[in-house]
Design a protein around this motif. Structure first.
Motif, PDB file in Angstrom:
ATOM      1  N   SER A 148      10.674  62.595  39.202  1.00 16.35           N
ATOM      2  CA  SER A 148      11.389  61.857  38.484  1.00 16.35           C
ATOM      3  C   SER A 148      12.508  61.621  39.150  1.00 16.35           C
ATOM      4  O   SER A 148      13.671  60.573  38.954  1.00 16.35           O
ATOM      5  N   VAL A 149      13.252  63.565  39.382  1.00 22.29           N
ATOM      6  CA  VAL A 149      14.808  63.320  39.996  1.00 22.29           C
ATOM      7  C   VAL A 149      14.527  62.256  40.780  1.00 22.29           C
ATOM      8  O   VAL A 149      16.289  61.341  41.152  1.00 22.29           O
ATOM      9  N   GLU A 150      13.710  61.929  41.528  1.00 23.82           N
ATOM     10  CA  GLU A 150      14.043  61.867  43.807  1.00 23.82           C
ATOM     11  C   GLU A 150      13.798  60.381  43.349  1.00 23.82           C
ATOM     12  O   GLU A 150      14.791  59.844  43.599  1.00 23.82           O
ATOM     13  N   ALA A 151      13.180  59.834  42.258  1.00 24.77           N
ATOM     14  CA  ALA A 151      12.907  58.593  42.038  1.00 24.77           C
ATOM     15  C   ALA A 151      14.337  57.532  41.678  1.00 24.77           C
ATOM     16  O   ALA A 151      15.005  57.095  42.115  1.00 24.77           O
ATOM     17  N   PHE A 152      15.252  58.649  40.919  1.00 23.21           N
ATOM     18  CA  PHE A 152      15.725  58.287  40.068  1.00 23.21           C
ATOM     19  C   PHE A 152      17.314  57.890  40.651  1.00 23.21           C
ATOM     20  O   PHE A 152      18.270  57.252  40.600  1.00 23.21           O
ATOM     21  N   ARG A 153      16.978  59.106  42.531  1.00 26.43           N
ATOM     22  CA  ARG A 153      18.292  58.854  43.060  1.00 26.43           C
ATOM     23  C   ARG A 153      17.877  58.357  43.708  1.00 26.43           C
ATOM     24  O   ARG A 153      19.558  56.786  44.222  1.00 26.43           O
ATOM     25  N   GLU A 154      16.961  57.074  44.379  1.00 22.27           N
ATOM     26  CA  GLU A 154      16.877  56.075  45.152  1.00 22.27           C
ATOM     27  C   GLU A 154      17.106  54.800  44.202  1.00 22.27           C
ATOM     28  O   GLU A 154      17.735  53.655  44.260  1.00 22.27           O
ATOM     29  N   LYS A 155      16.977  55.242  42.592  1.00 23.13           N
ATOM     30  CA  LYS A 155      17.286  53.611  41.819  1.00 23.13           C
ATOM     31  C   LYS A 155      18.617  53.960  41.941  1.00 23.13           C
ATOM     32  O   LYS A 155      19.702  52.280  41.968  1.00 23.13           O
ATOM     33  N   VAL A 156      19.835  55.017  41.767  1.00 26.12           N
ATOM     34  CA  VAL A 156      20.835  55.077  41.703  1.00 26.12           C
ATOM     35  C   VAL A 156      21.446  54.311  42.850  1.00 26.12           C
ATOM     36  O   VAL A 156      22.784  53.517  43.342  1.00 26.12           O
ATOM     37  N   LEU A 157      21.391  54.590  43.715  1.00 27.34           N
ATOM     38  CA  LEU A 157      21.084  53.919  45.327  1.00 27.34           C
ATOM     39  C   LEU A 157      21.572  52.702  45.605  1.00 27.34           C
ATOM     40  O   LEU A 157      21.681  52.132  46.078  1.00 27.34           O
ATOM     41  N   GLY A 158      20.330  52.144  44.528  1.00 28.15           N
ATOM     42  CA  GLY A 158      19.781  50.389  44.418  1.00 28.15           C
ATOM     43  C   GLY A 158      21.083  49.633  44.426  1.00 28.15           C
ATOM     44  O   GLY A 158      21.224  48.668  43.977  1.00 28.15           O
ATOM     45  N   ASP A 159      22.048  50.432  42.571  1.00 27.54           N
ATOM     46  CA  ASP A 159      22.448  49.815  41.397  1.00 27.54           C
ATOM     47  C   ASP A 159      23.967  50.148  41.504  1.00 27.54           C
ATOM     48  O   ASP A 159      24.992  49.406  41.175  1.00 27.54           O
ATOM     49  N   ILE A 160      24.562  51.111  42.955  1.00 32.67           N
ATOM     50  CA  ILE A 160      25.287  51.774  42.490  1.00 32.67           C
ATOM     51  C   ILE A 160      26.217  50.536  43.081  1.00 32.67           C
ATOM     52  O   ILE A 160      27.497  50.707  42.420  1.00 32.67           O
ATOM     53  N   TYR A 161      26.630  49.794  43.840  1.00 34.14           N
ATOM     54  CA  TYR A 161      27.794  49.037  44.471  1.00 34.14           C
ATOM     55  C   TYR A 161      27.655  48.092  43.015  1.00 34.14           C
ATOM     56  O   TYR A 161      29.559  47.886  42.227  1.00 34.14           O
ATOM     57  N   THR A 162      26.533  47.778  41.889  1.00 36.57           N
ATOM     58  CA  THR A 162      27.166  46.619  41.305  1.00 36.57           C
ATOM     59  C   THR A 162      27.346  47.357  40.065  1.00 36.57           C
ATOM     60  O   THR A 162      28.583  47.122  39.494  1.00 36.57           O
ATOM     61  N   VAL A 163      26.970  48.799  39.627  1.00 35.79           N
ATOM     62  CA  VAL A 163      27.891  49.241  38.945  1.00 35.79           C
ATOM     63  C   VAL A 163      28.772  49.765  38.442  1.00 35.79           C
ATOM     64  O   VAL A 163      30.126  49.520  37.935  1.00 35.79           O
ATOM     65  N   ALA A 164      29.295  49.683  40.036  1.00 35.95           N
ATOM     66  CA  ALA A 164      31.213  50.153  40.523  1.00 35.95           C
ATOM     67  C   ALA A 164      31.393  48.699  39.444  1.00 35.95           C
ATOM     68  O   ALA A 164      32.421  49.184  39.576  1.00 35.95           O
ATOM     69  N   GLU A 165      31.562  47.930  39.797  1.00 36.08           N
ATOM     70  CA  GLU A 165      32.374  46.464  40.024  1.00 36.08           C
ATOM     71  C   GLU A 165      32.172  45.773  38.498  1.00 36.08           C
ATOM     72  O   GLU A 165      32.999  45.585  38.286  1.00 36.08           O
ATOM     73  N   GLU A 166      30.952  46.872  37.842  1.00 30.79           N
ATOM     74  CA  GLU A 166      30.970  45.589  36.734  1.00 30.79           C
ATOM     75  C   GLU A 166      30.710  46.629  35.489  1.00 30.79           C
ATOM     76  O   GLU A 166      31.639  46.091  34.614  1.00 30.79           O
ATOM     77  N   LYS A 167      30.694  48.351  35.518  1.00 32.72           N
ATOM     78  CA  LYS A 167      30.863  48.555  34.620  1.00 32.72           C
ATOM     79  C   LYS A 167      32.220  49.396  34.783  1.00 32.72           C
ATOM     80  O   LYS A 167      33.191  49.412  34.034  1.00 32.72           O
TER      81      LYS A 167
END
Length: 378
Positions: A304-323
């Motif tokens: 579950s940790v490893e899967a979440f790490r992949e999810k983080v990388l997929g969303d990180i640019y959007t999170v940086a800009e929108e959040k």
């Protein structure tokens, strides 16, 4: 204390740079770490660092160190340094996300890394060279001089938590960022409170688990209230300066004094990293000797940790800009990732326990690229 070989090297470098030791009145200043005196970020990062500062400056610079929350609480550290209540303080940016959005955007990557030695140098390098991050420090009246990086946070619990089923419904202390999202995703409840409140929360039952570095089992006596530890890596923290100077105080120092502080911090950062890692490893052994159970996570929980790490990388640019309101998420995030990869390479051929070698590497790659006459001066 810094050894004679390193002292001679640093002192010689100062003279070679044209920064002769000046004969003027001793500069006393207040240095604050909100961690208690035995915590690695205080003991090695402030108390021992202060000795190095005095030694390298020949007693010209004299830090008066405060530890714990006597002077500044964790959430007050940024304002305390900005208002010159402390001339220098450690500042955990996760406590002030609205004031430090860029630093917190970078911390969103914390769940994805687990090497604190690489992280501390990468965080310092990035934070002292990236223009957007530098502007954020300046806007808050802070001069960033060096990083901290925790060992990977793991789980300390009042009952065994080894599987996905075990973790469901548990109230888990986190320090925010992506670990809170992961906690929610696995069906648990994140509780964002300062690390100083972990013991009380576990003792009173308002927390079922806490995530923090392993040294806290001993340094904060968590072994007494959390007899079950699971070595599940839930990210590291490095956001905000370990040494954040008040900008006005920094500007009033001489060029020589700024260079001395840079050299002391290159050594302090290296020493702190090596000793913090060793302390965390020792704490697991000591906790086990005291009767605590130290376990590995189940394959499903780790997955579950490893899967979440992949999810983080997929969303990180959007999170940086929108959040966080970052103007160019890919540029900012990729700069940090590039810097982290750079330090993985630089450290690959270095003895990771050799504080002198690490100090010289930090001086060359980070501080040696900065001009003490102009760095942090607006």
């Amino acid at each position: 204390m810094i050894n004679k070989k390193t002292f001679r090297t640093l002192a010689t470098a100062l003279v070679a740079a044209g920064s002769a030791f000046s004969a003027h009145a001793e500069t006393n200043f207040v240095a604050n770490s909100f961690y208690d005196g035995e915590h690695p970020l205080s003991k090695f990062g402030y108390i021992e660092w202060a000795d190095t500062v005095r030694e390298l400056s020949g007693g010209d610079l004299n830090p008066e160190v405060y530890t714990g929350s006597v002077l500044l609480a964790p959430r007050a550290s940024l304002q305390g340094a900005r208002d010159n209540i402390a001339n220098v303080a450690n500042i955990a940016a996760v406590y002030t996300p609205s004031e430090l959005p860029v630093a917190n955007a970078i911390q969103e990557l914390g769940f994805n890394y687990s090497d604190p030695l690489v992280a501390i140098f990468a965080a310092a390098d990035f934070s002292m060279h990236n223009e957007e991050q530098l502007q954020e420090w300046a806007d808050n009246g802070i001069v960033y001089l060096g990083a901290y990086a925790t060992p990977p946070y793991i789980l300390f619990c009042s009952k065994p938590v080894r599987t996905l089923e075990d973790i469901k419904g548990k109230r888990i202390r986190t320090a925010g960022s992506n670990v809170s999202k992961w906690v929610e995703e696995v069906g648990a409840i994140p509780v964002n409170v300062p690390s100083s409140e972990m013991y009380t929360g576990l003792e009173r039952g308002t927390l079922d688990c806490a995530t923090n570095a392993a040294n806290d089992l001993i340094d904060r006596s968590l072994w007494e209230v959390a007899p079950y530890t699971t070595e599940l890596p839930t990210g590291m923290y490095w956001t905000g300066p370990e040494w954040g100077f008040n900008a006005g105080f920094w500007a009033d120092l001489t060029t020589t004094q700024r260079q001395q502080l840079m050299d002391a911090t290159a050594h302090g950062m290296s020493s702190m990293a090596v000793k913090y890692i060793a302390r965390s490893e020792e704490a697991l052994v000591q906790a086990k000797e005291k009767g605590n159970e130290i376990s590995q996570p189940s394959a499903e929980l780790m997955a579950s940790v490893e899967a979440f790490r992949e999810k983080v990388l997929g969303d990180i640019y959007t999170v940086a800009e929108e959040k966080y309101g970052v103007s160019d998420g890919p540029a900012l995030i990729d700069d940090f990732r590039f810097t982290y990869a750079k330090w993985e390479g630089l450290l690959s051929g270095v003895d990771r326990s050799d504080i002198d070698a690490l100090t010289e590497l930090a001086r060359k790659e980070i501080y040696g690229t900065l001009d003490p006459a102009t760095y942090g001066i607006n």
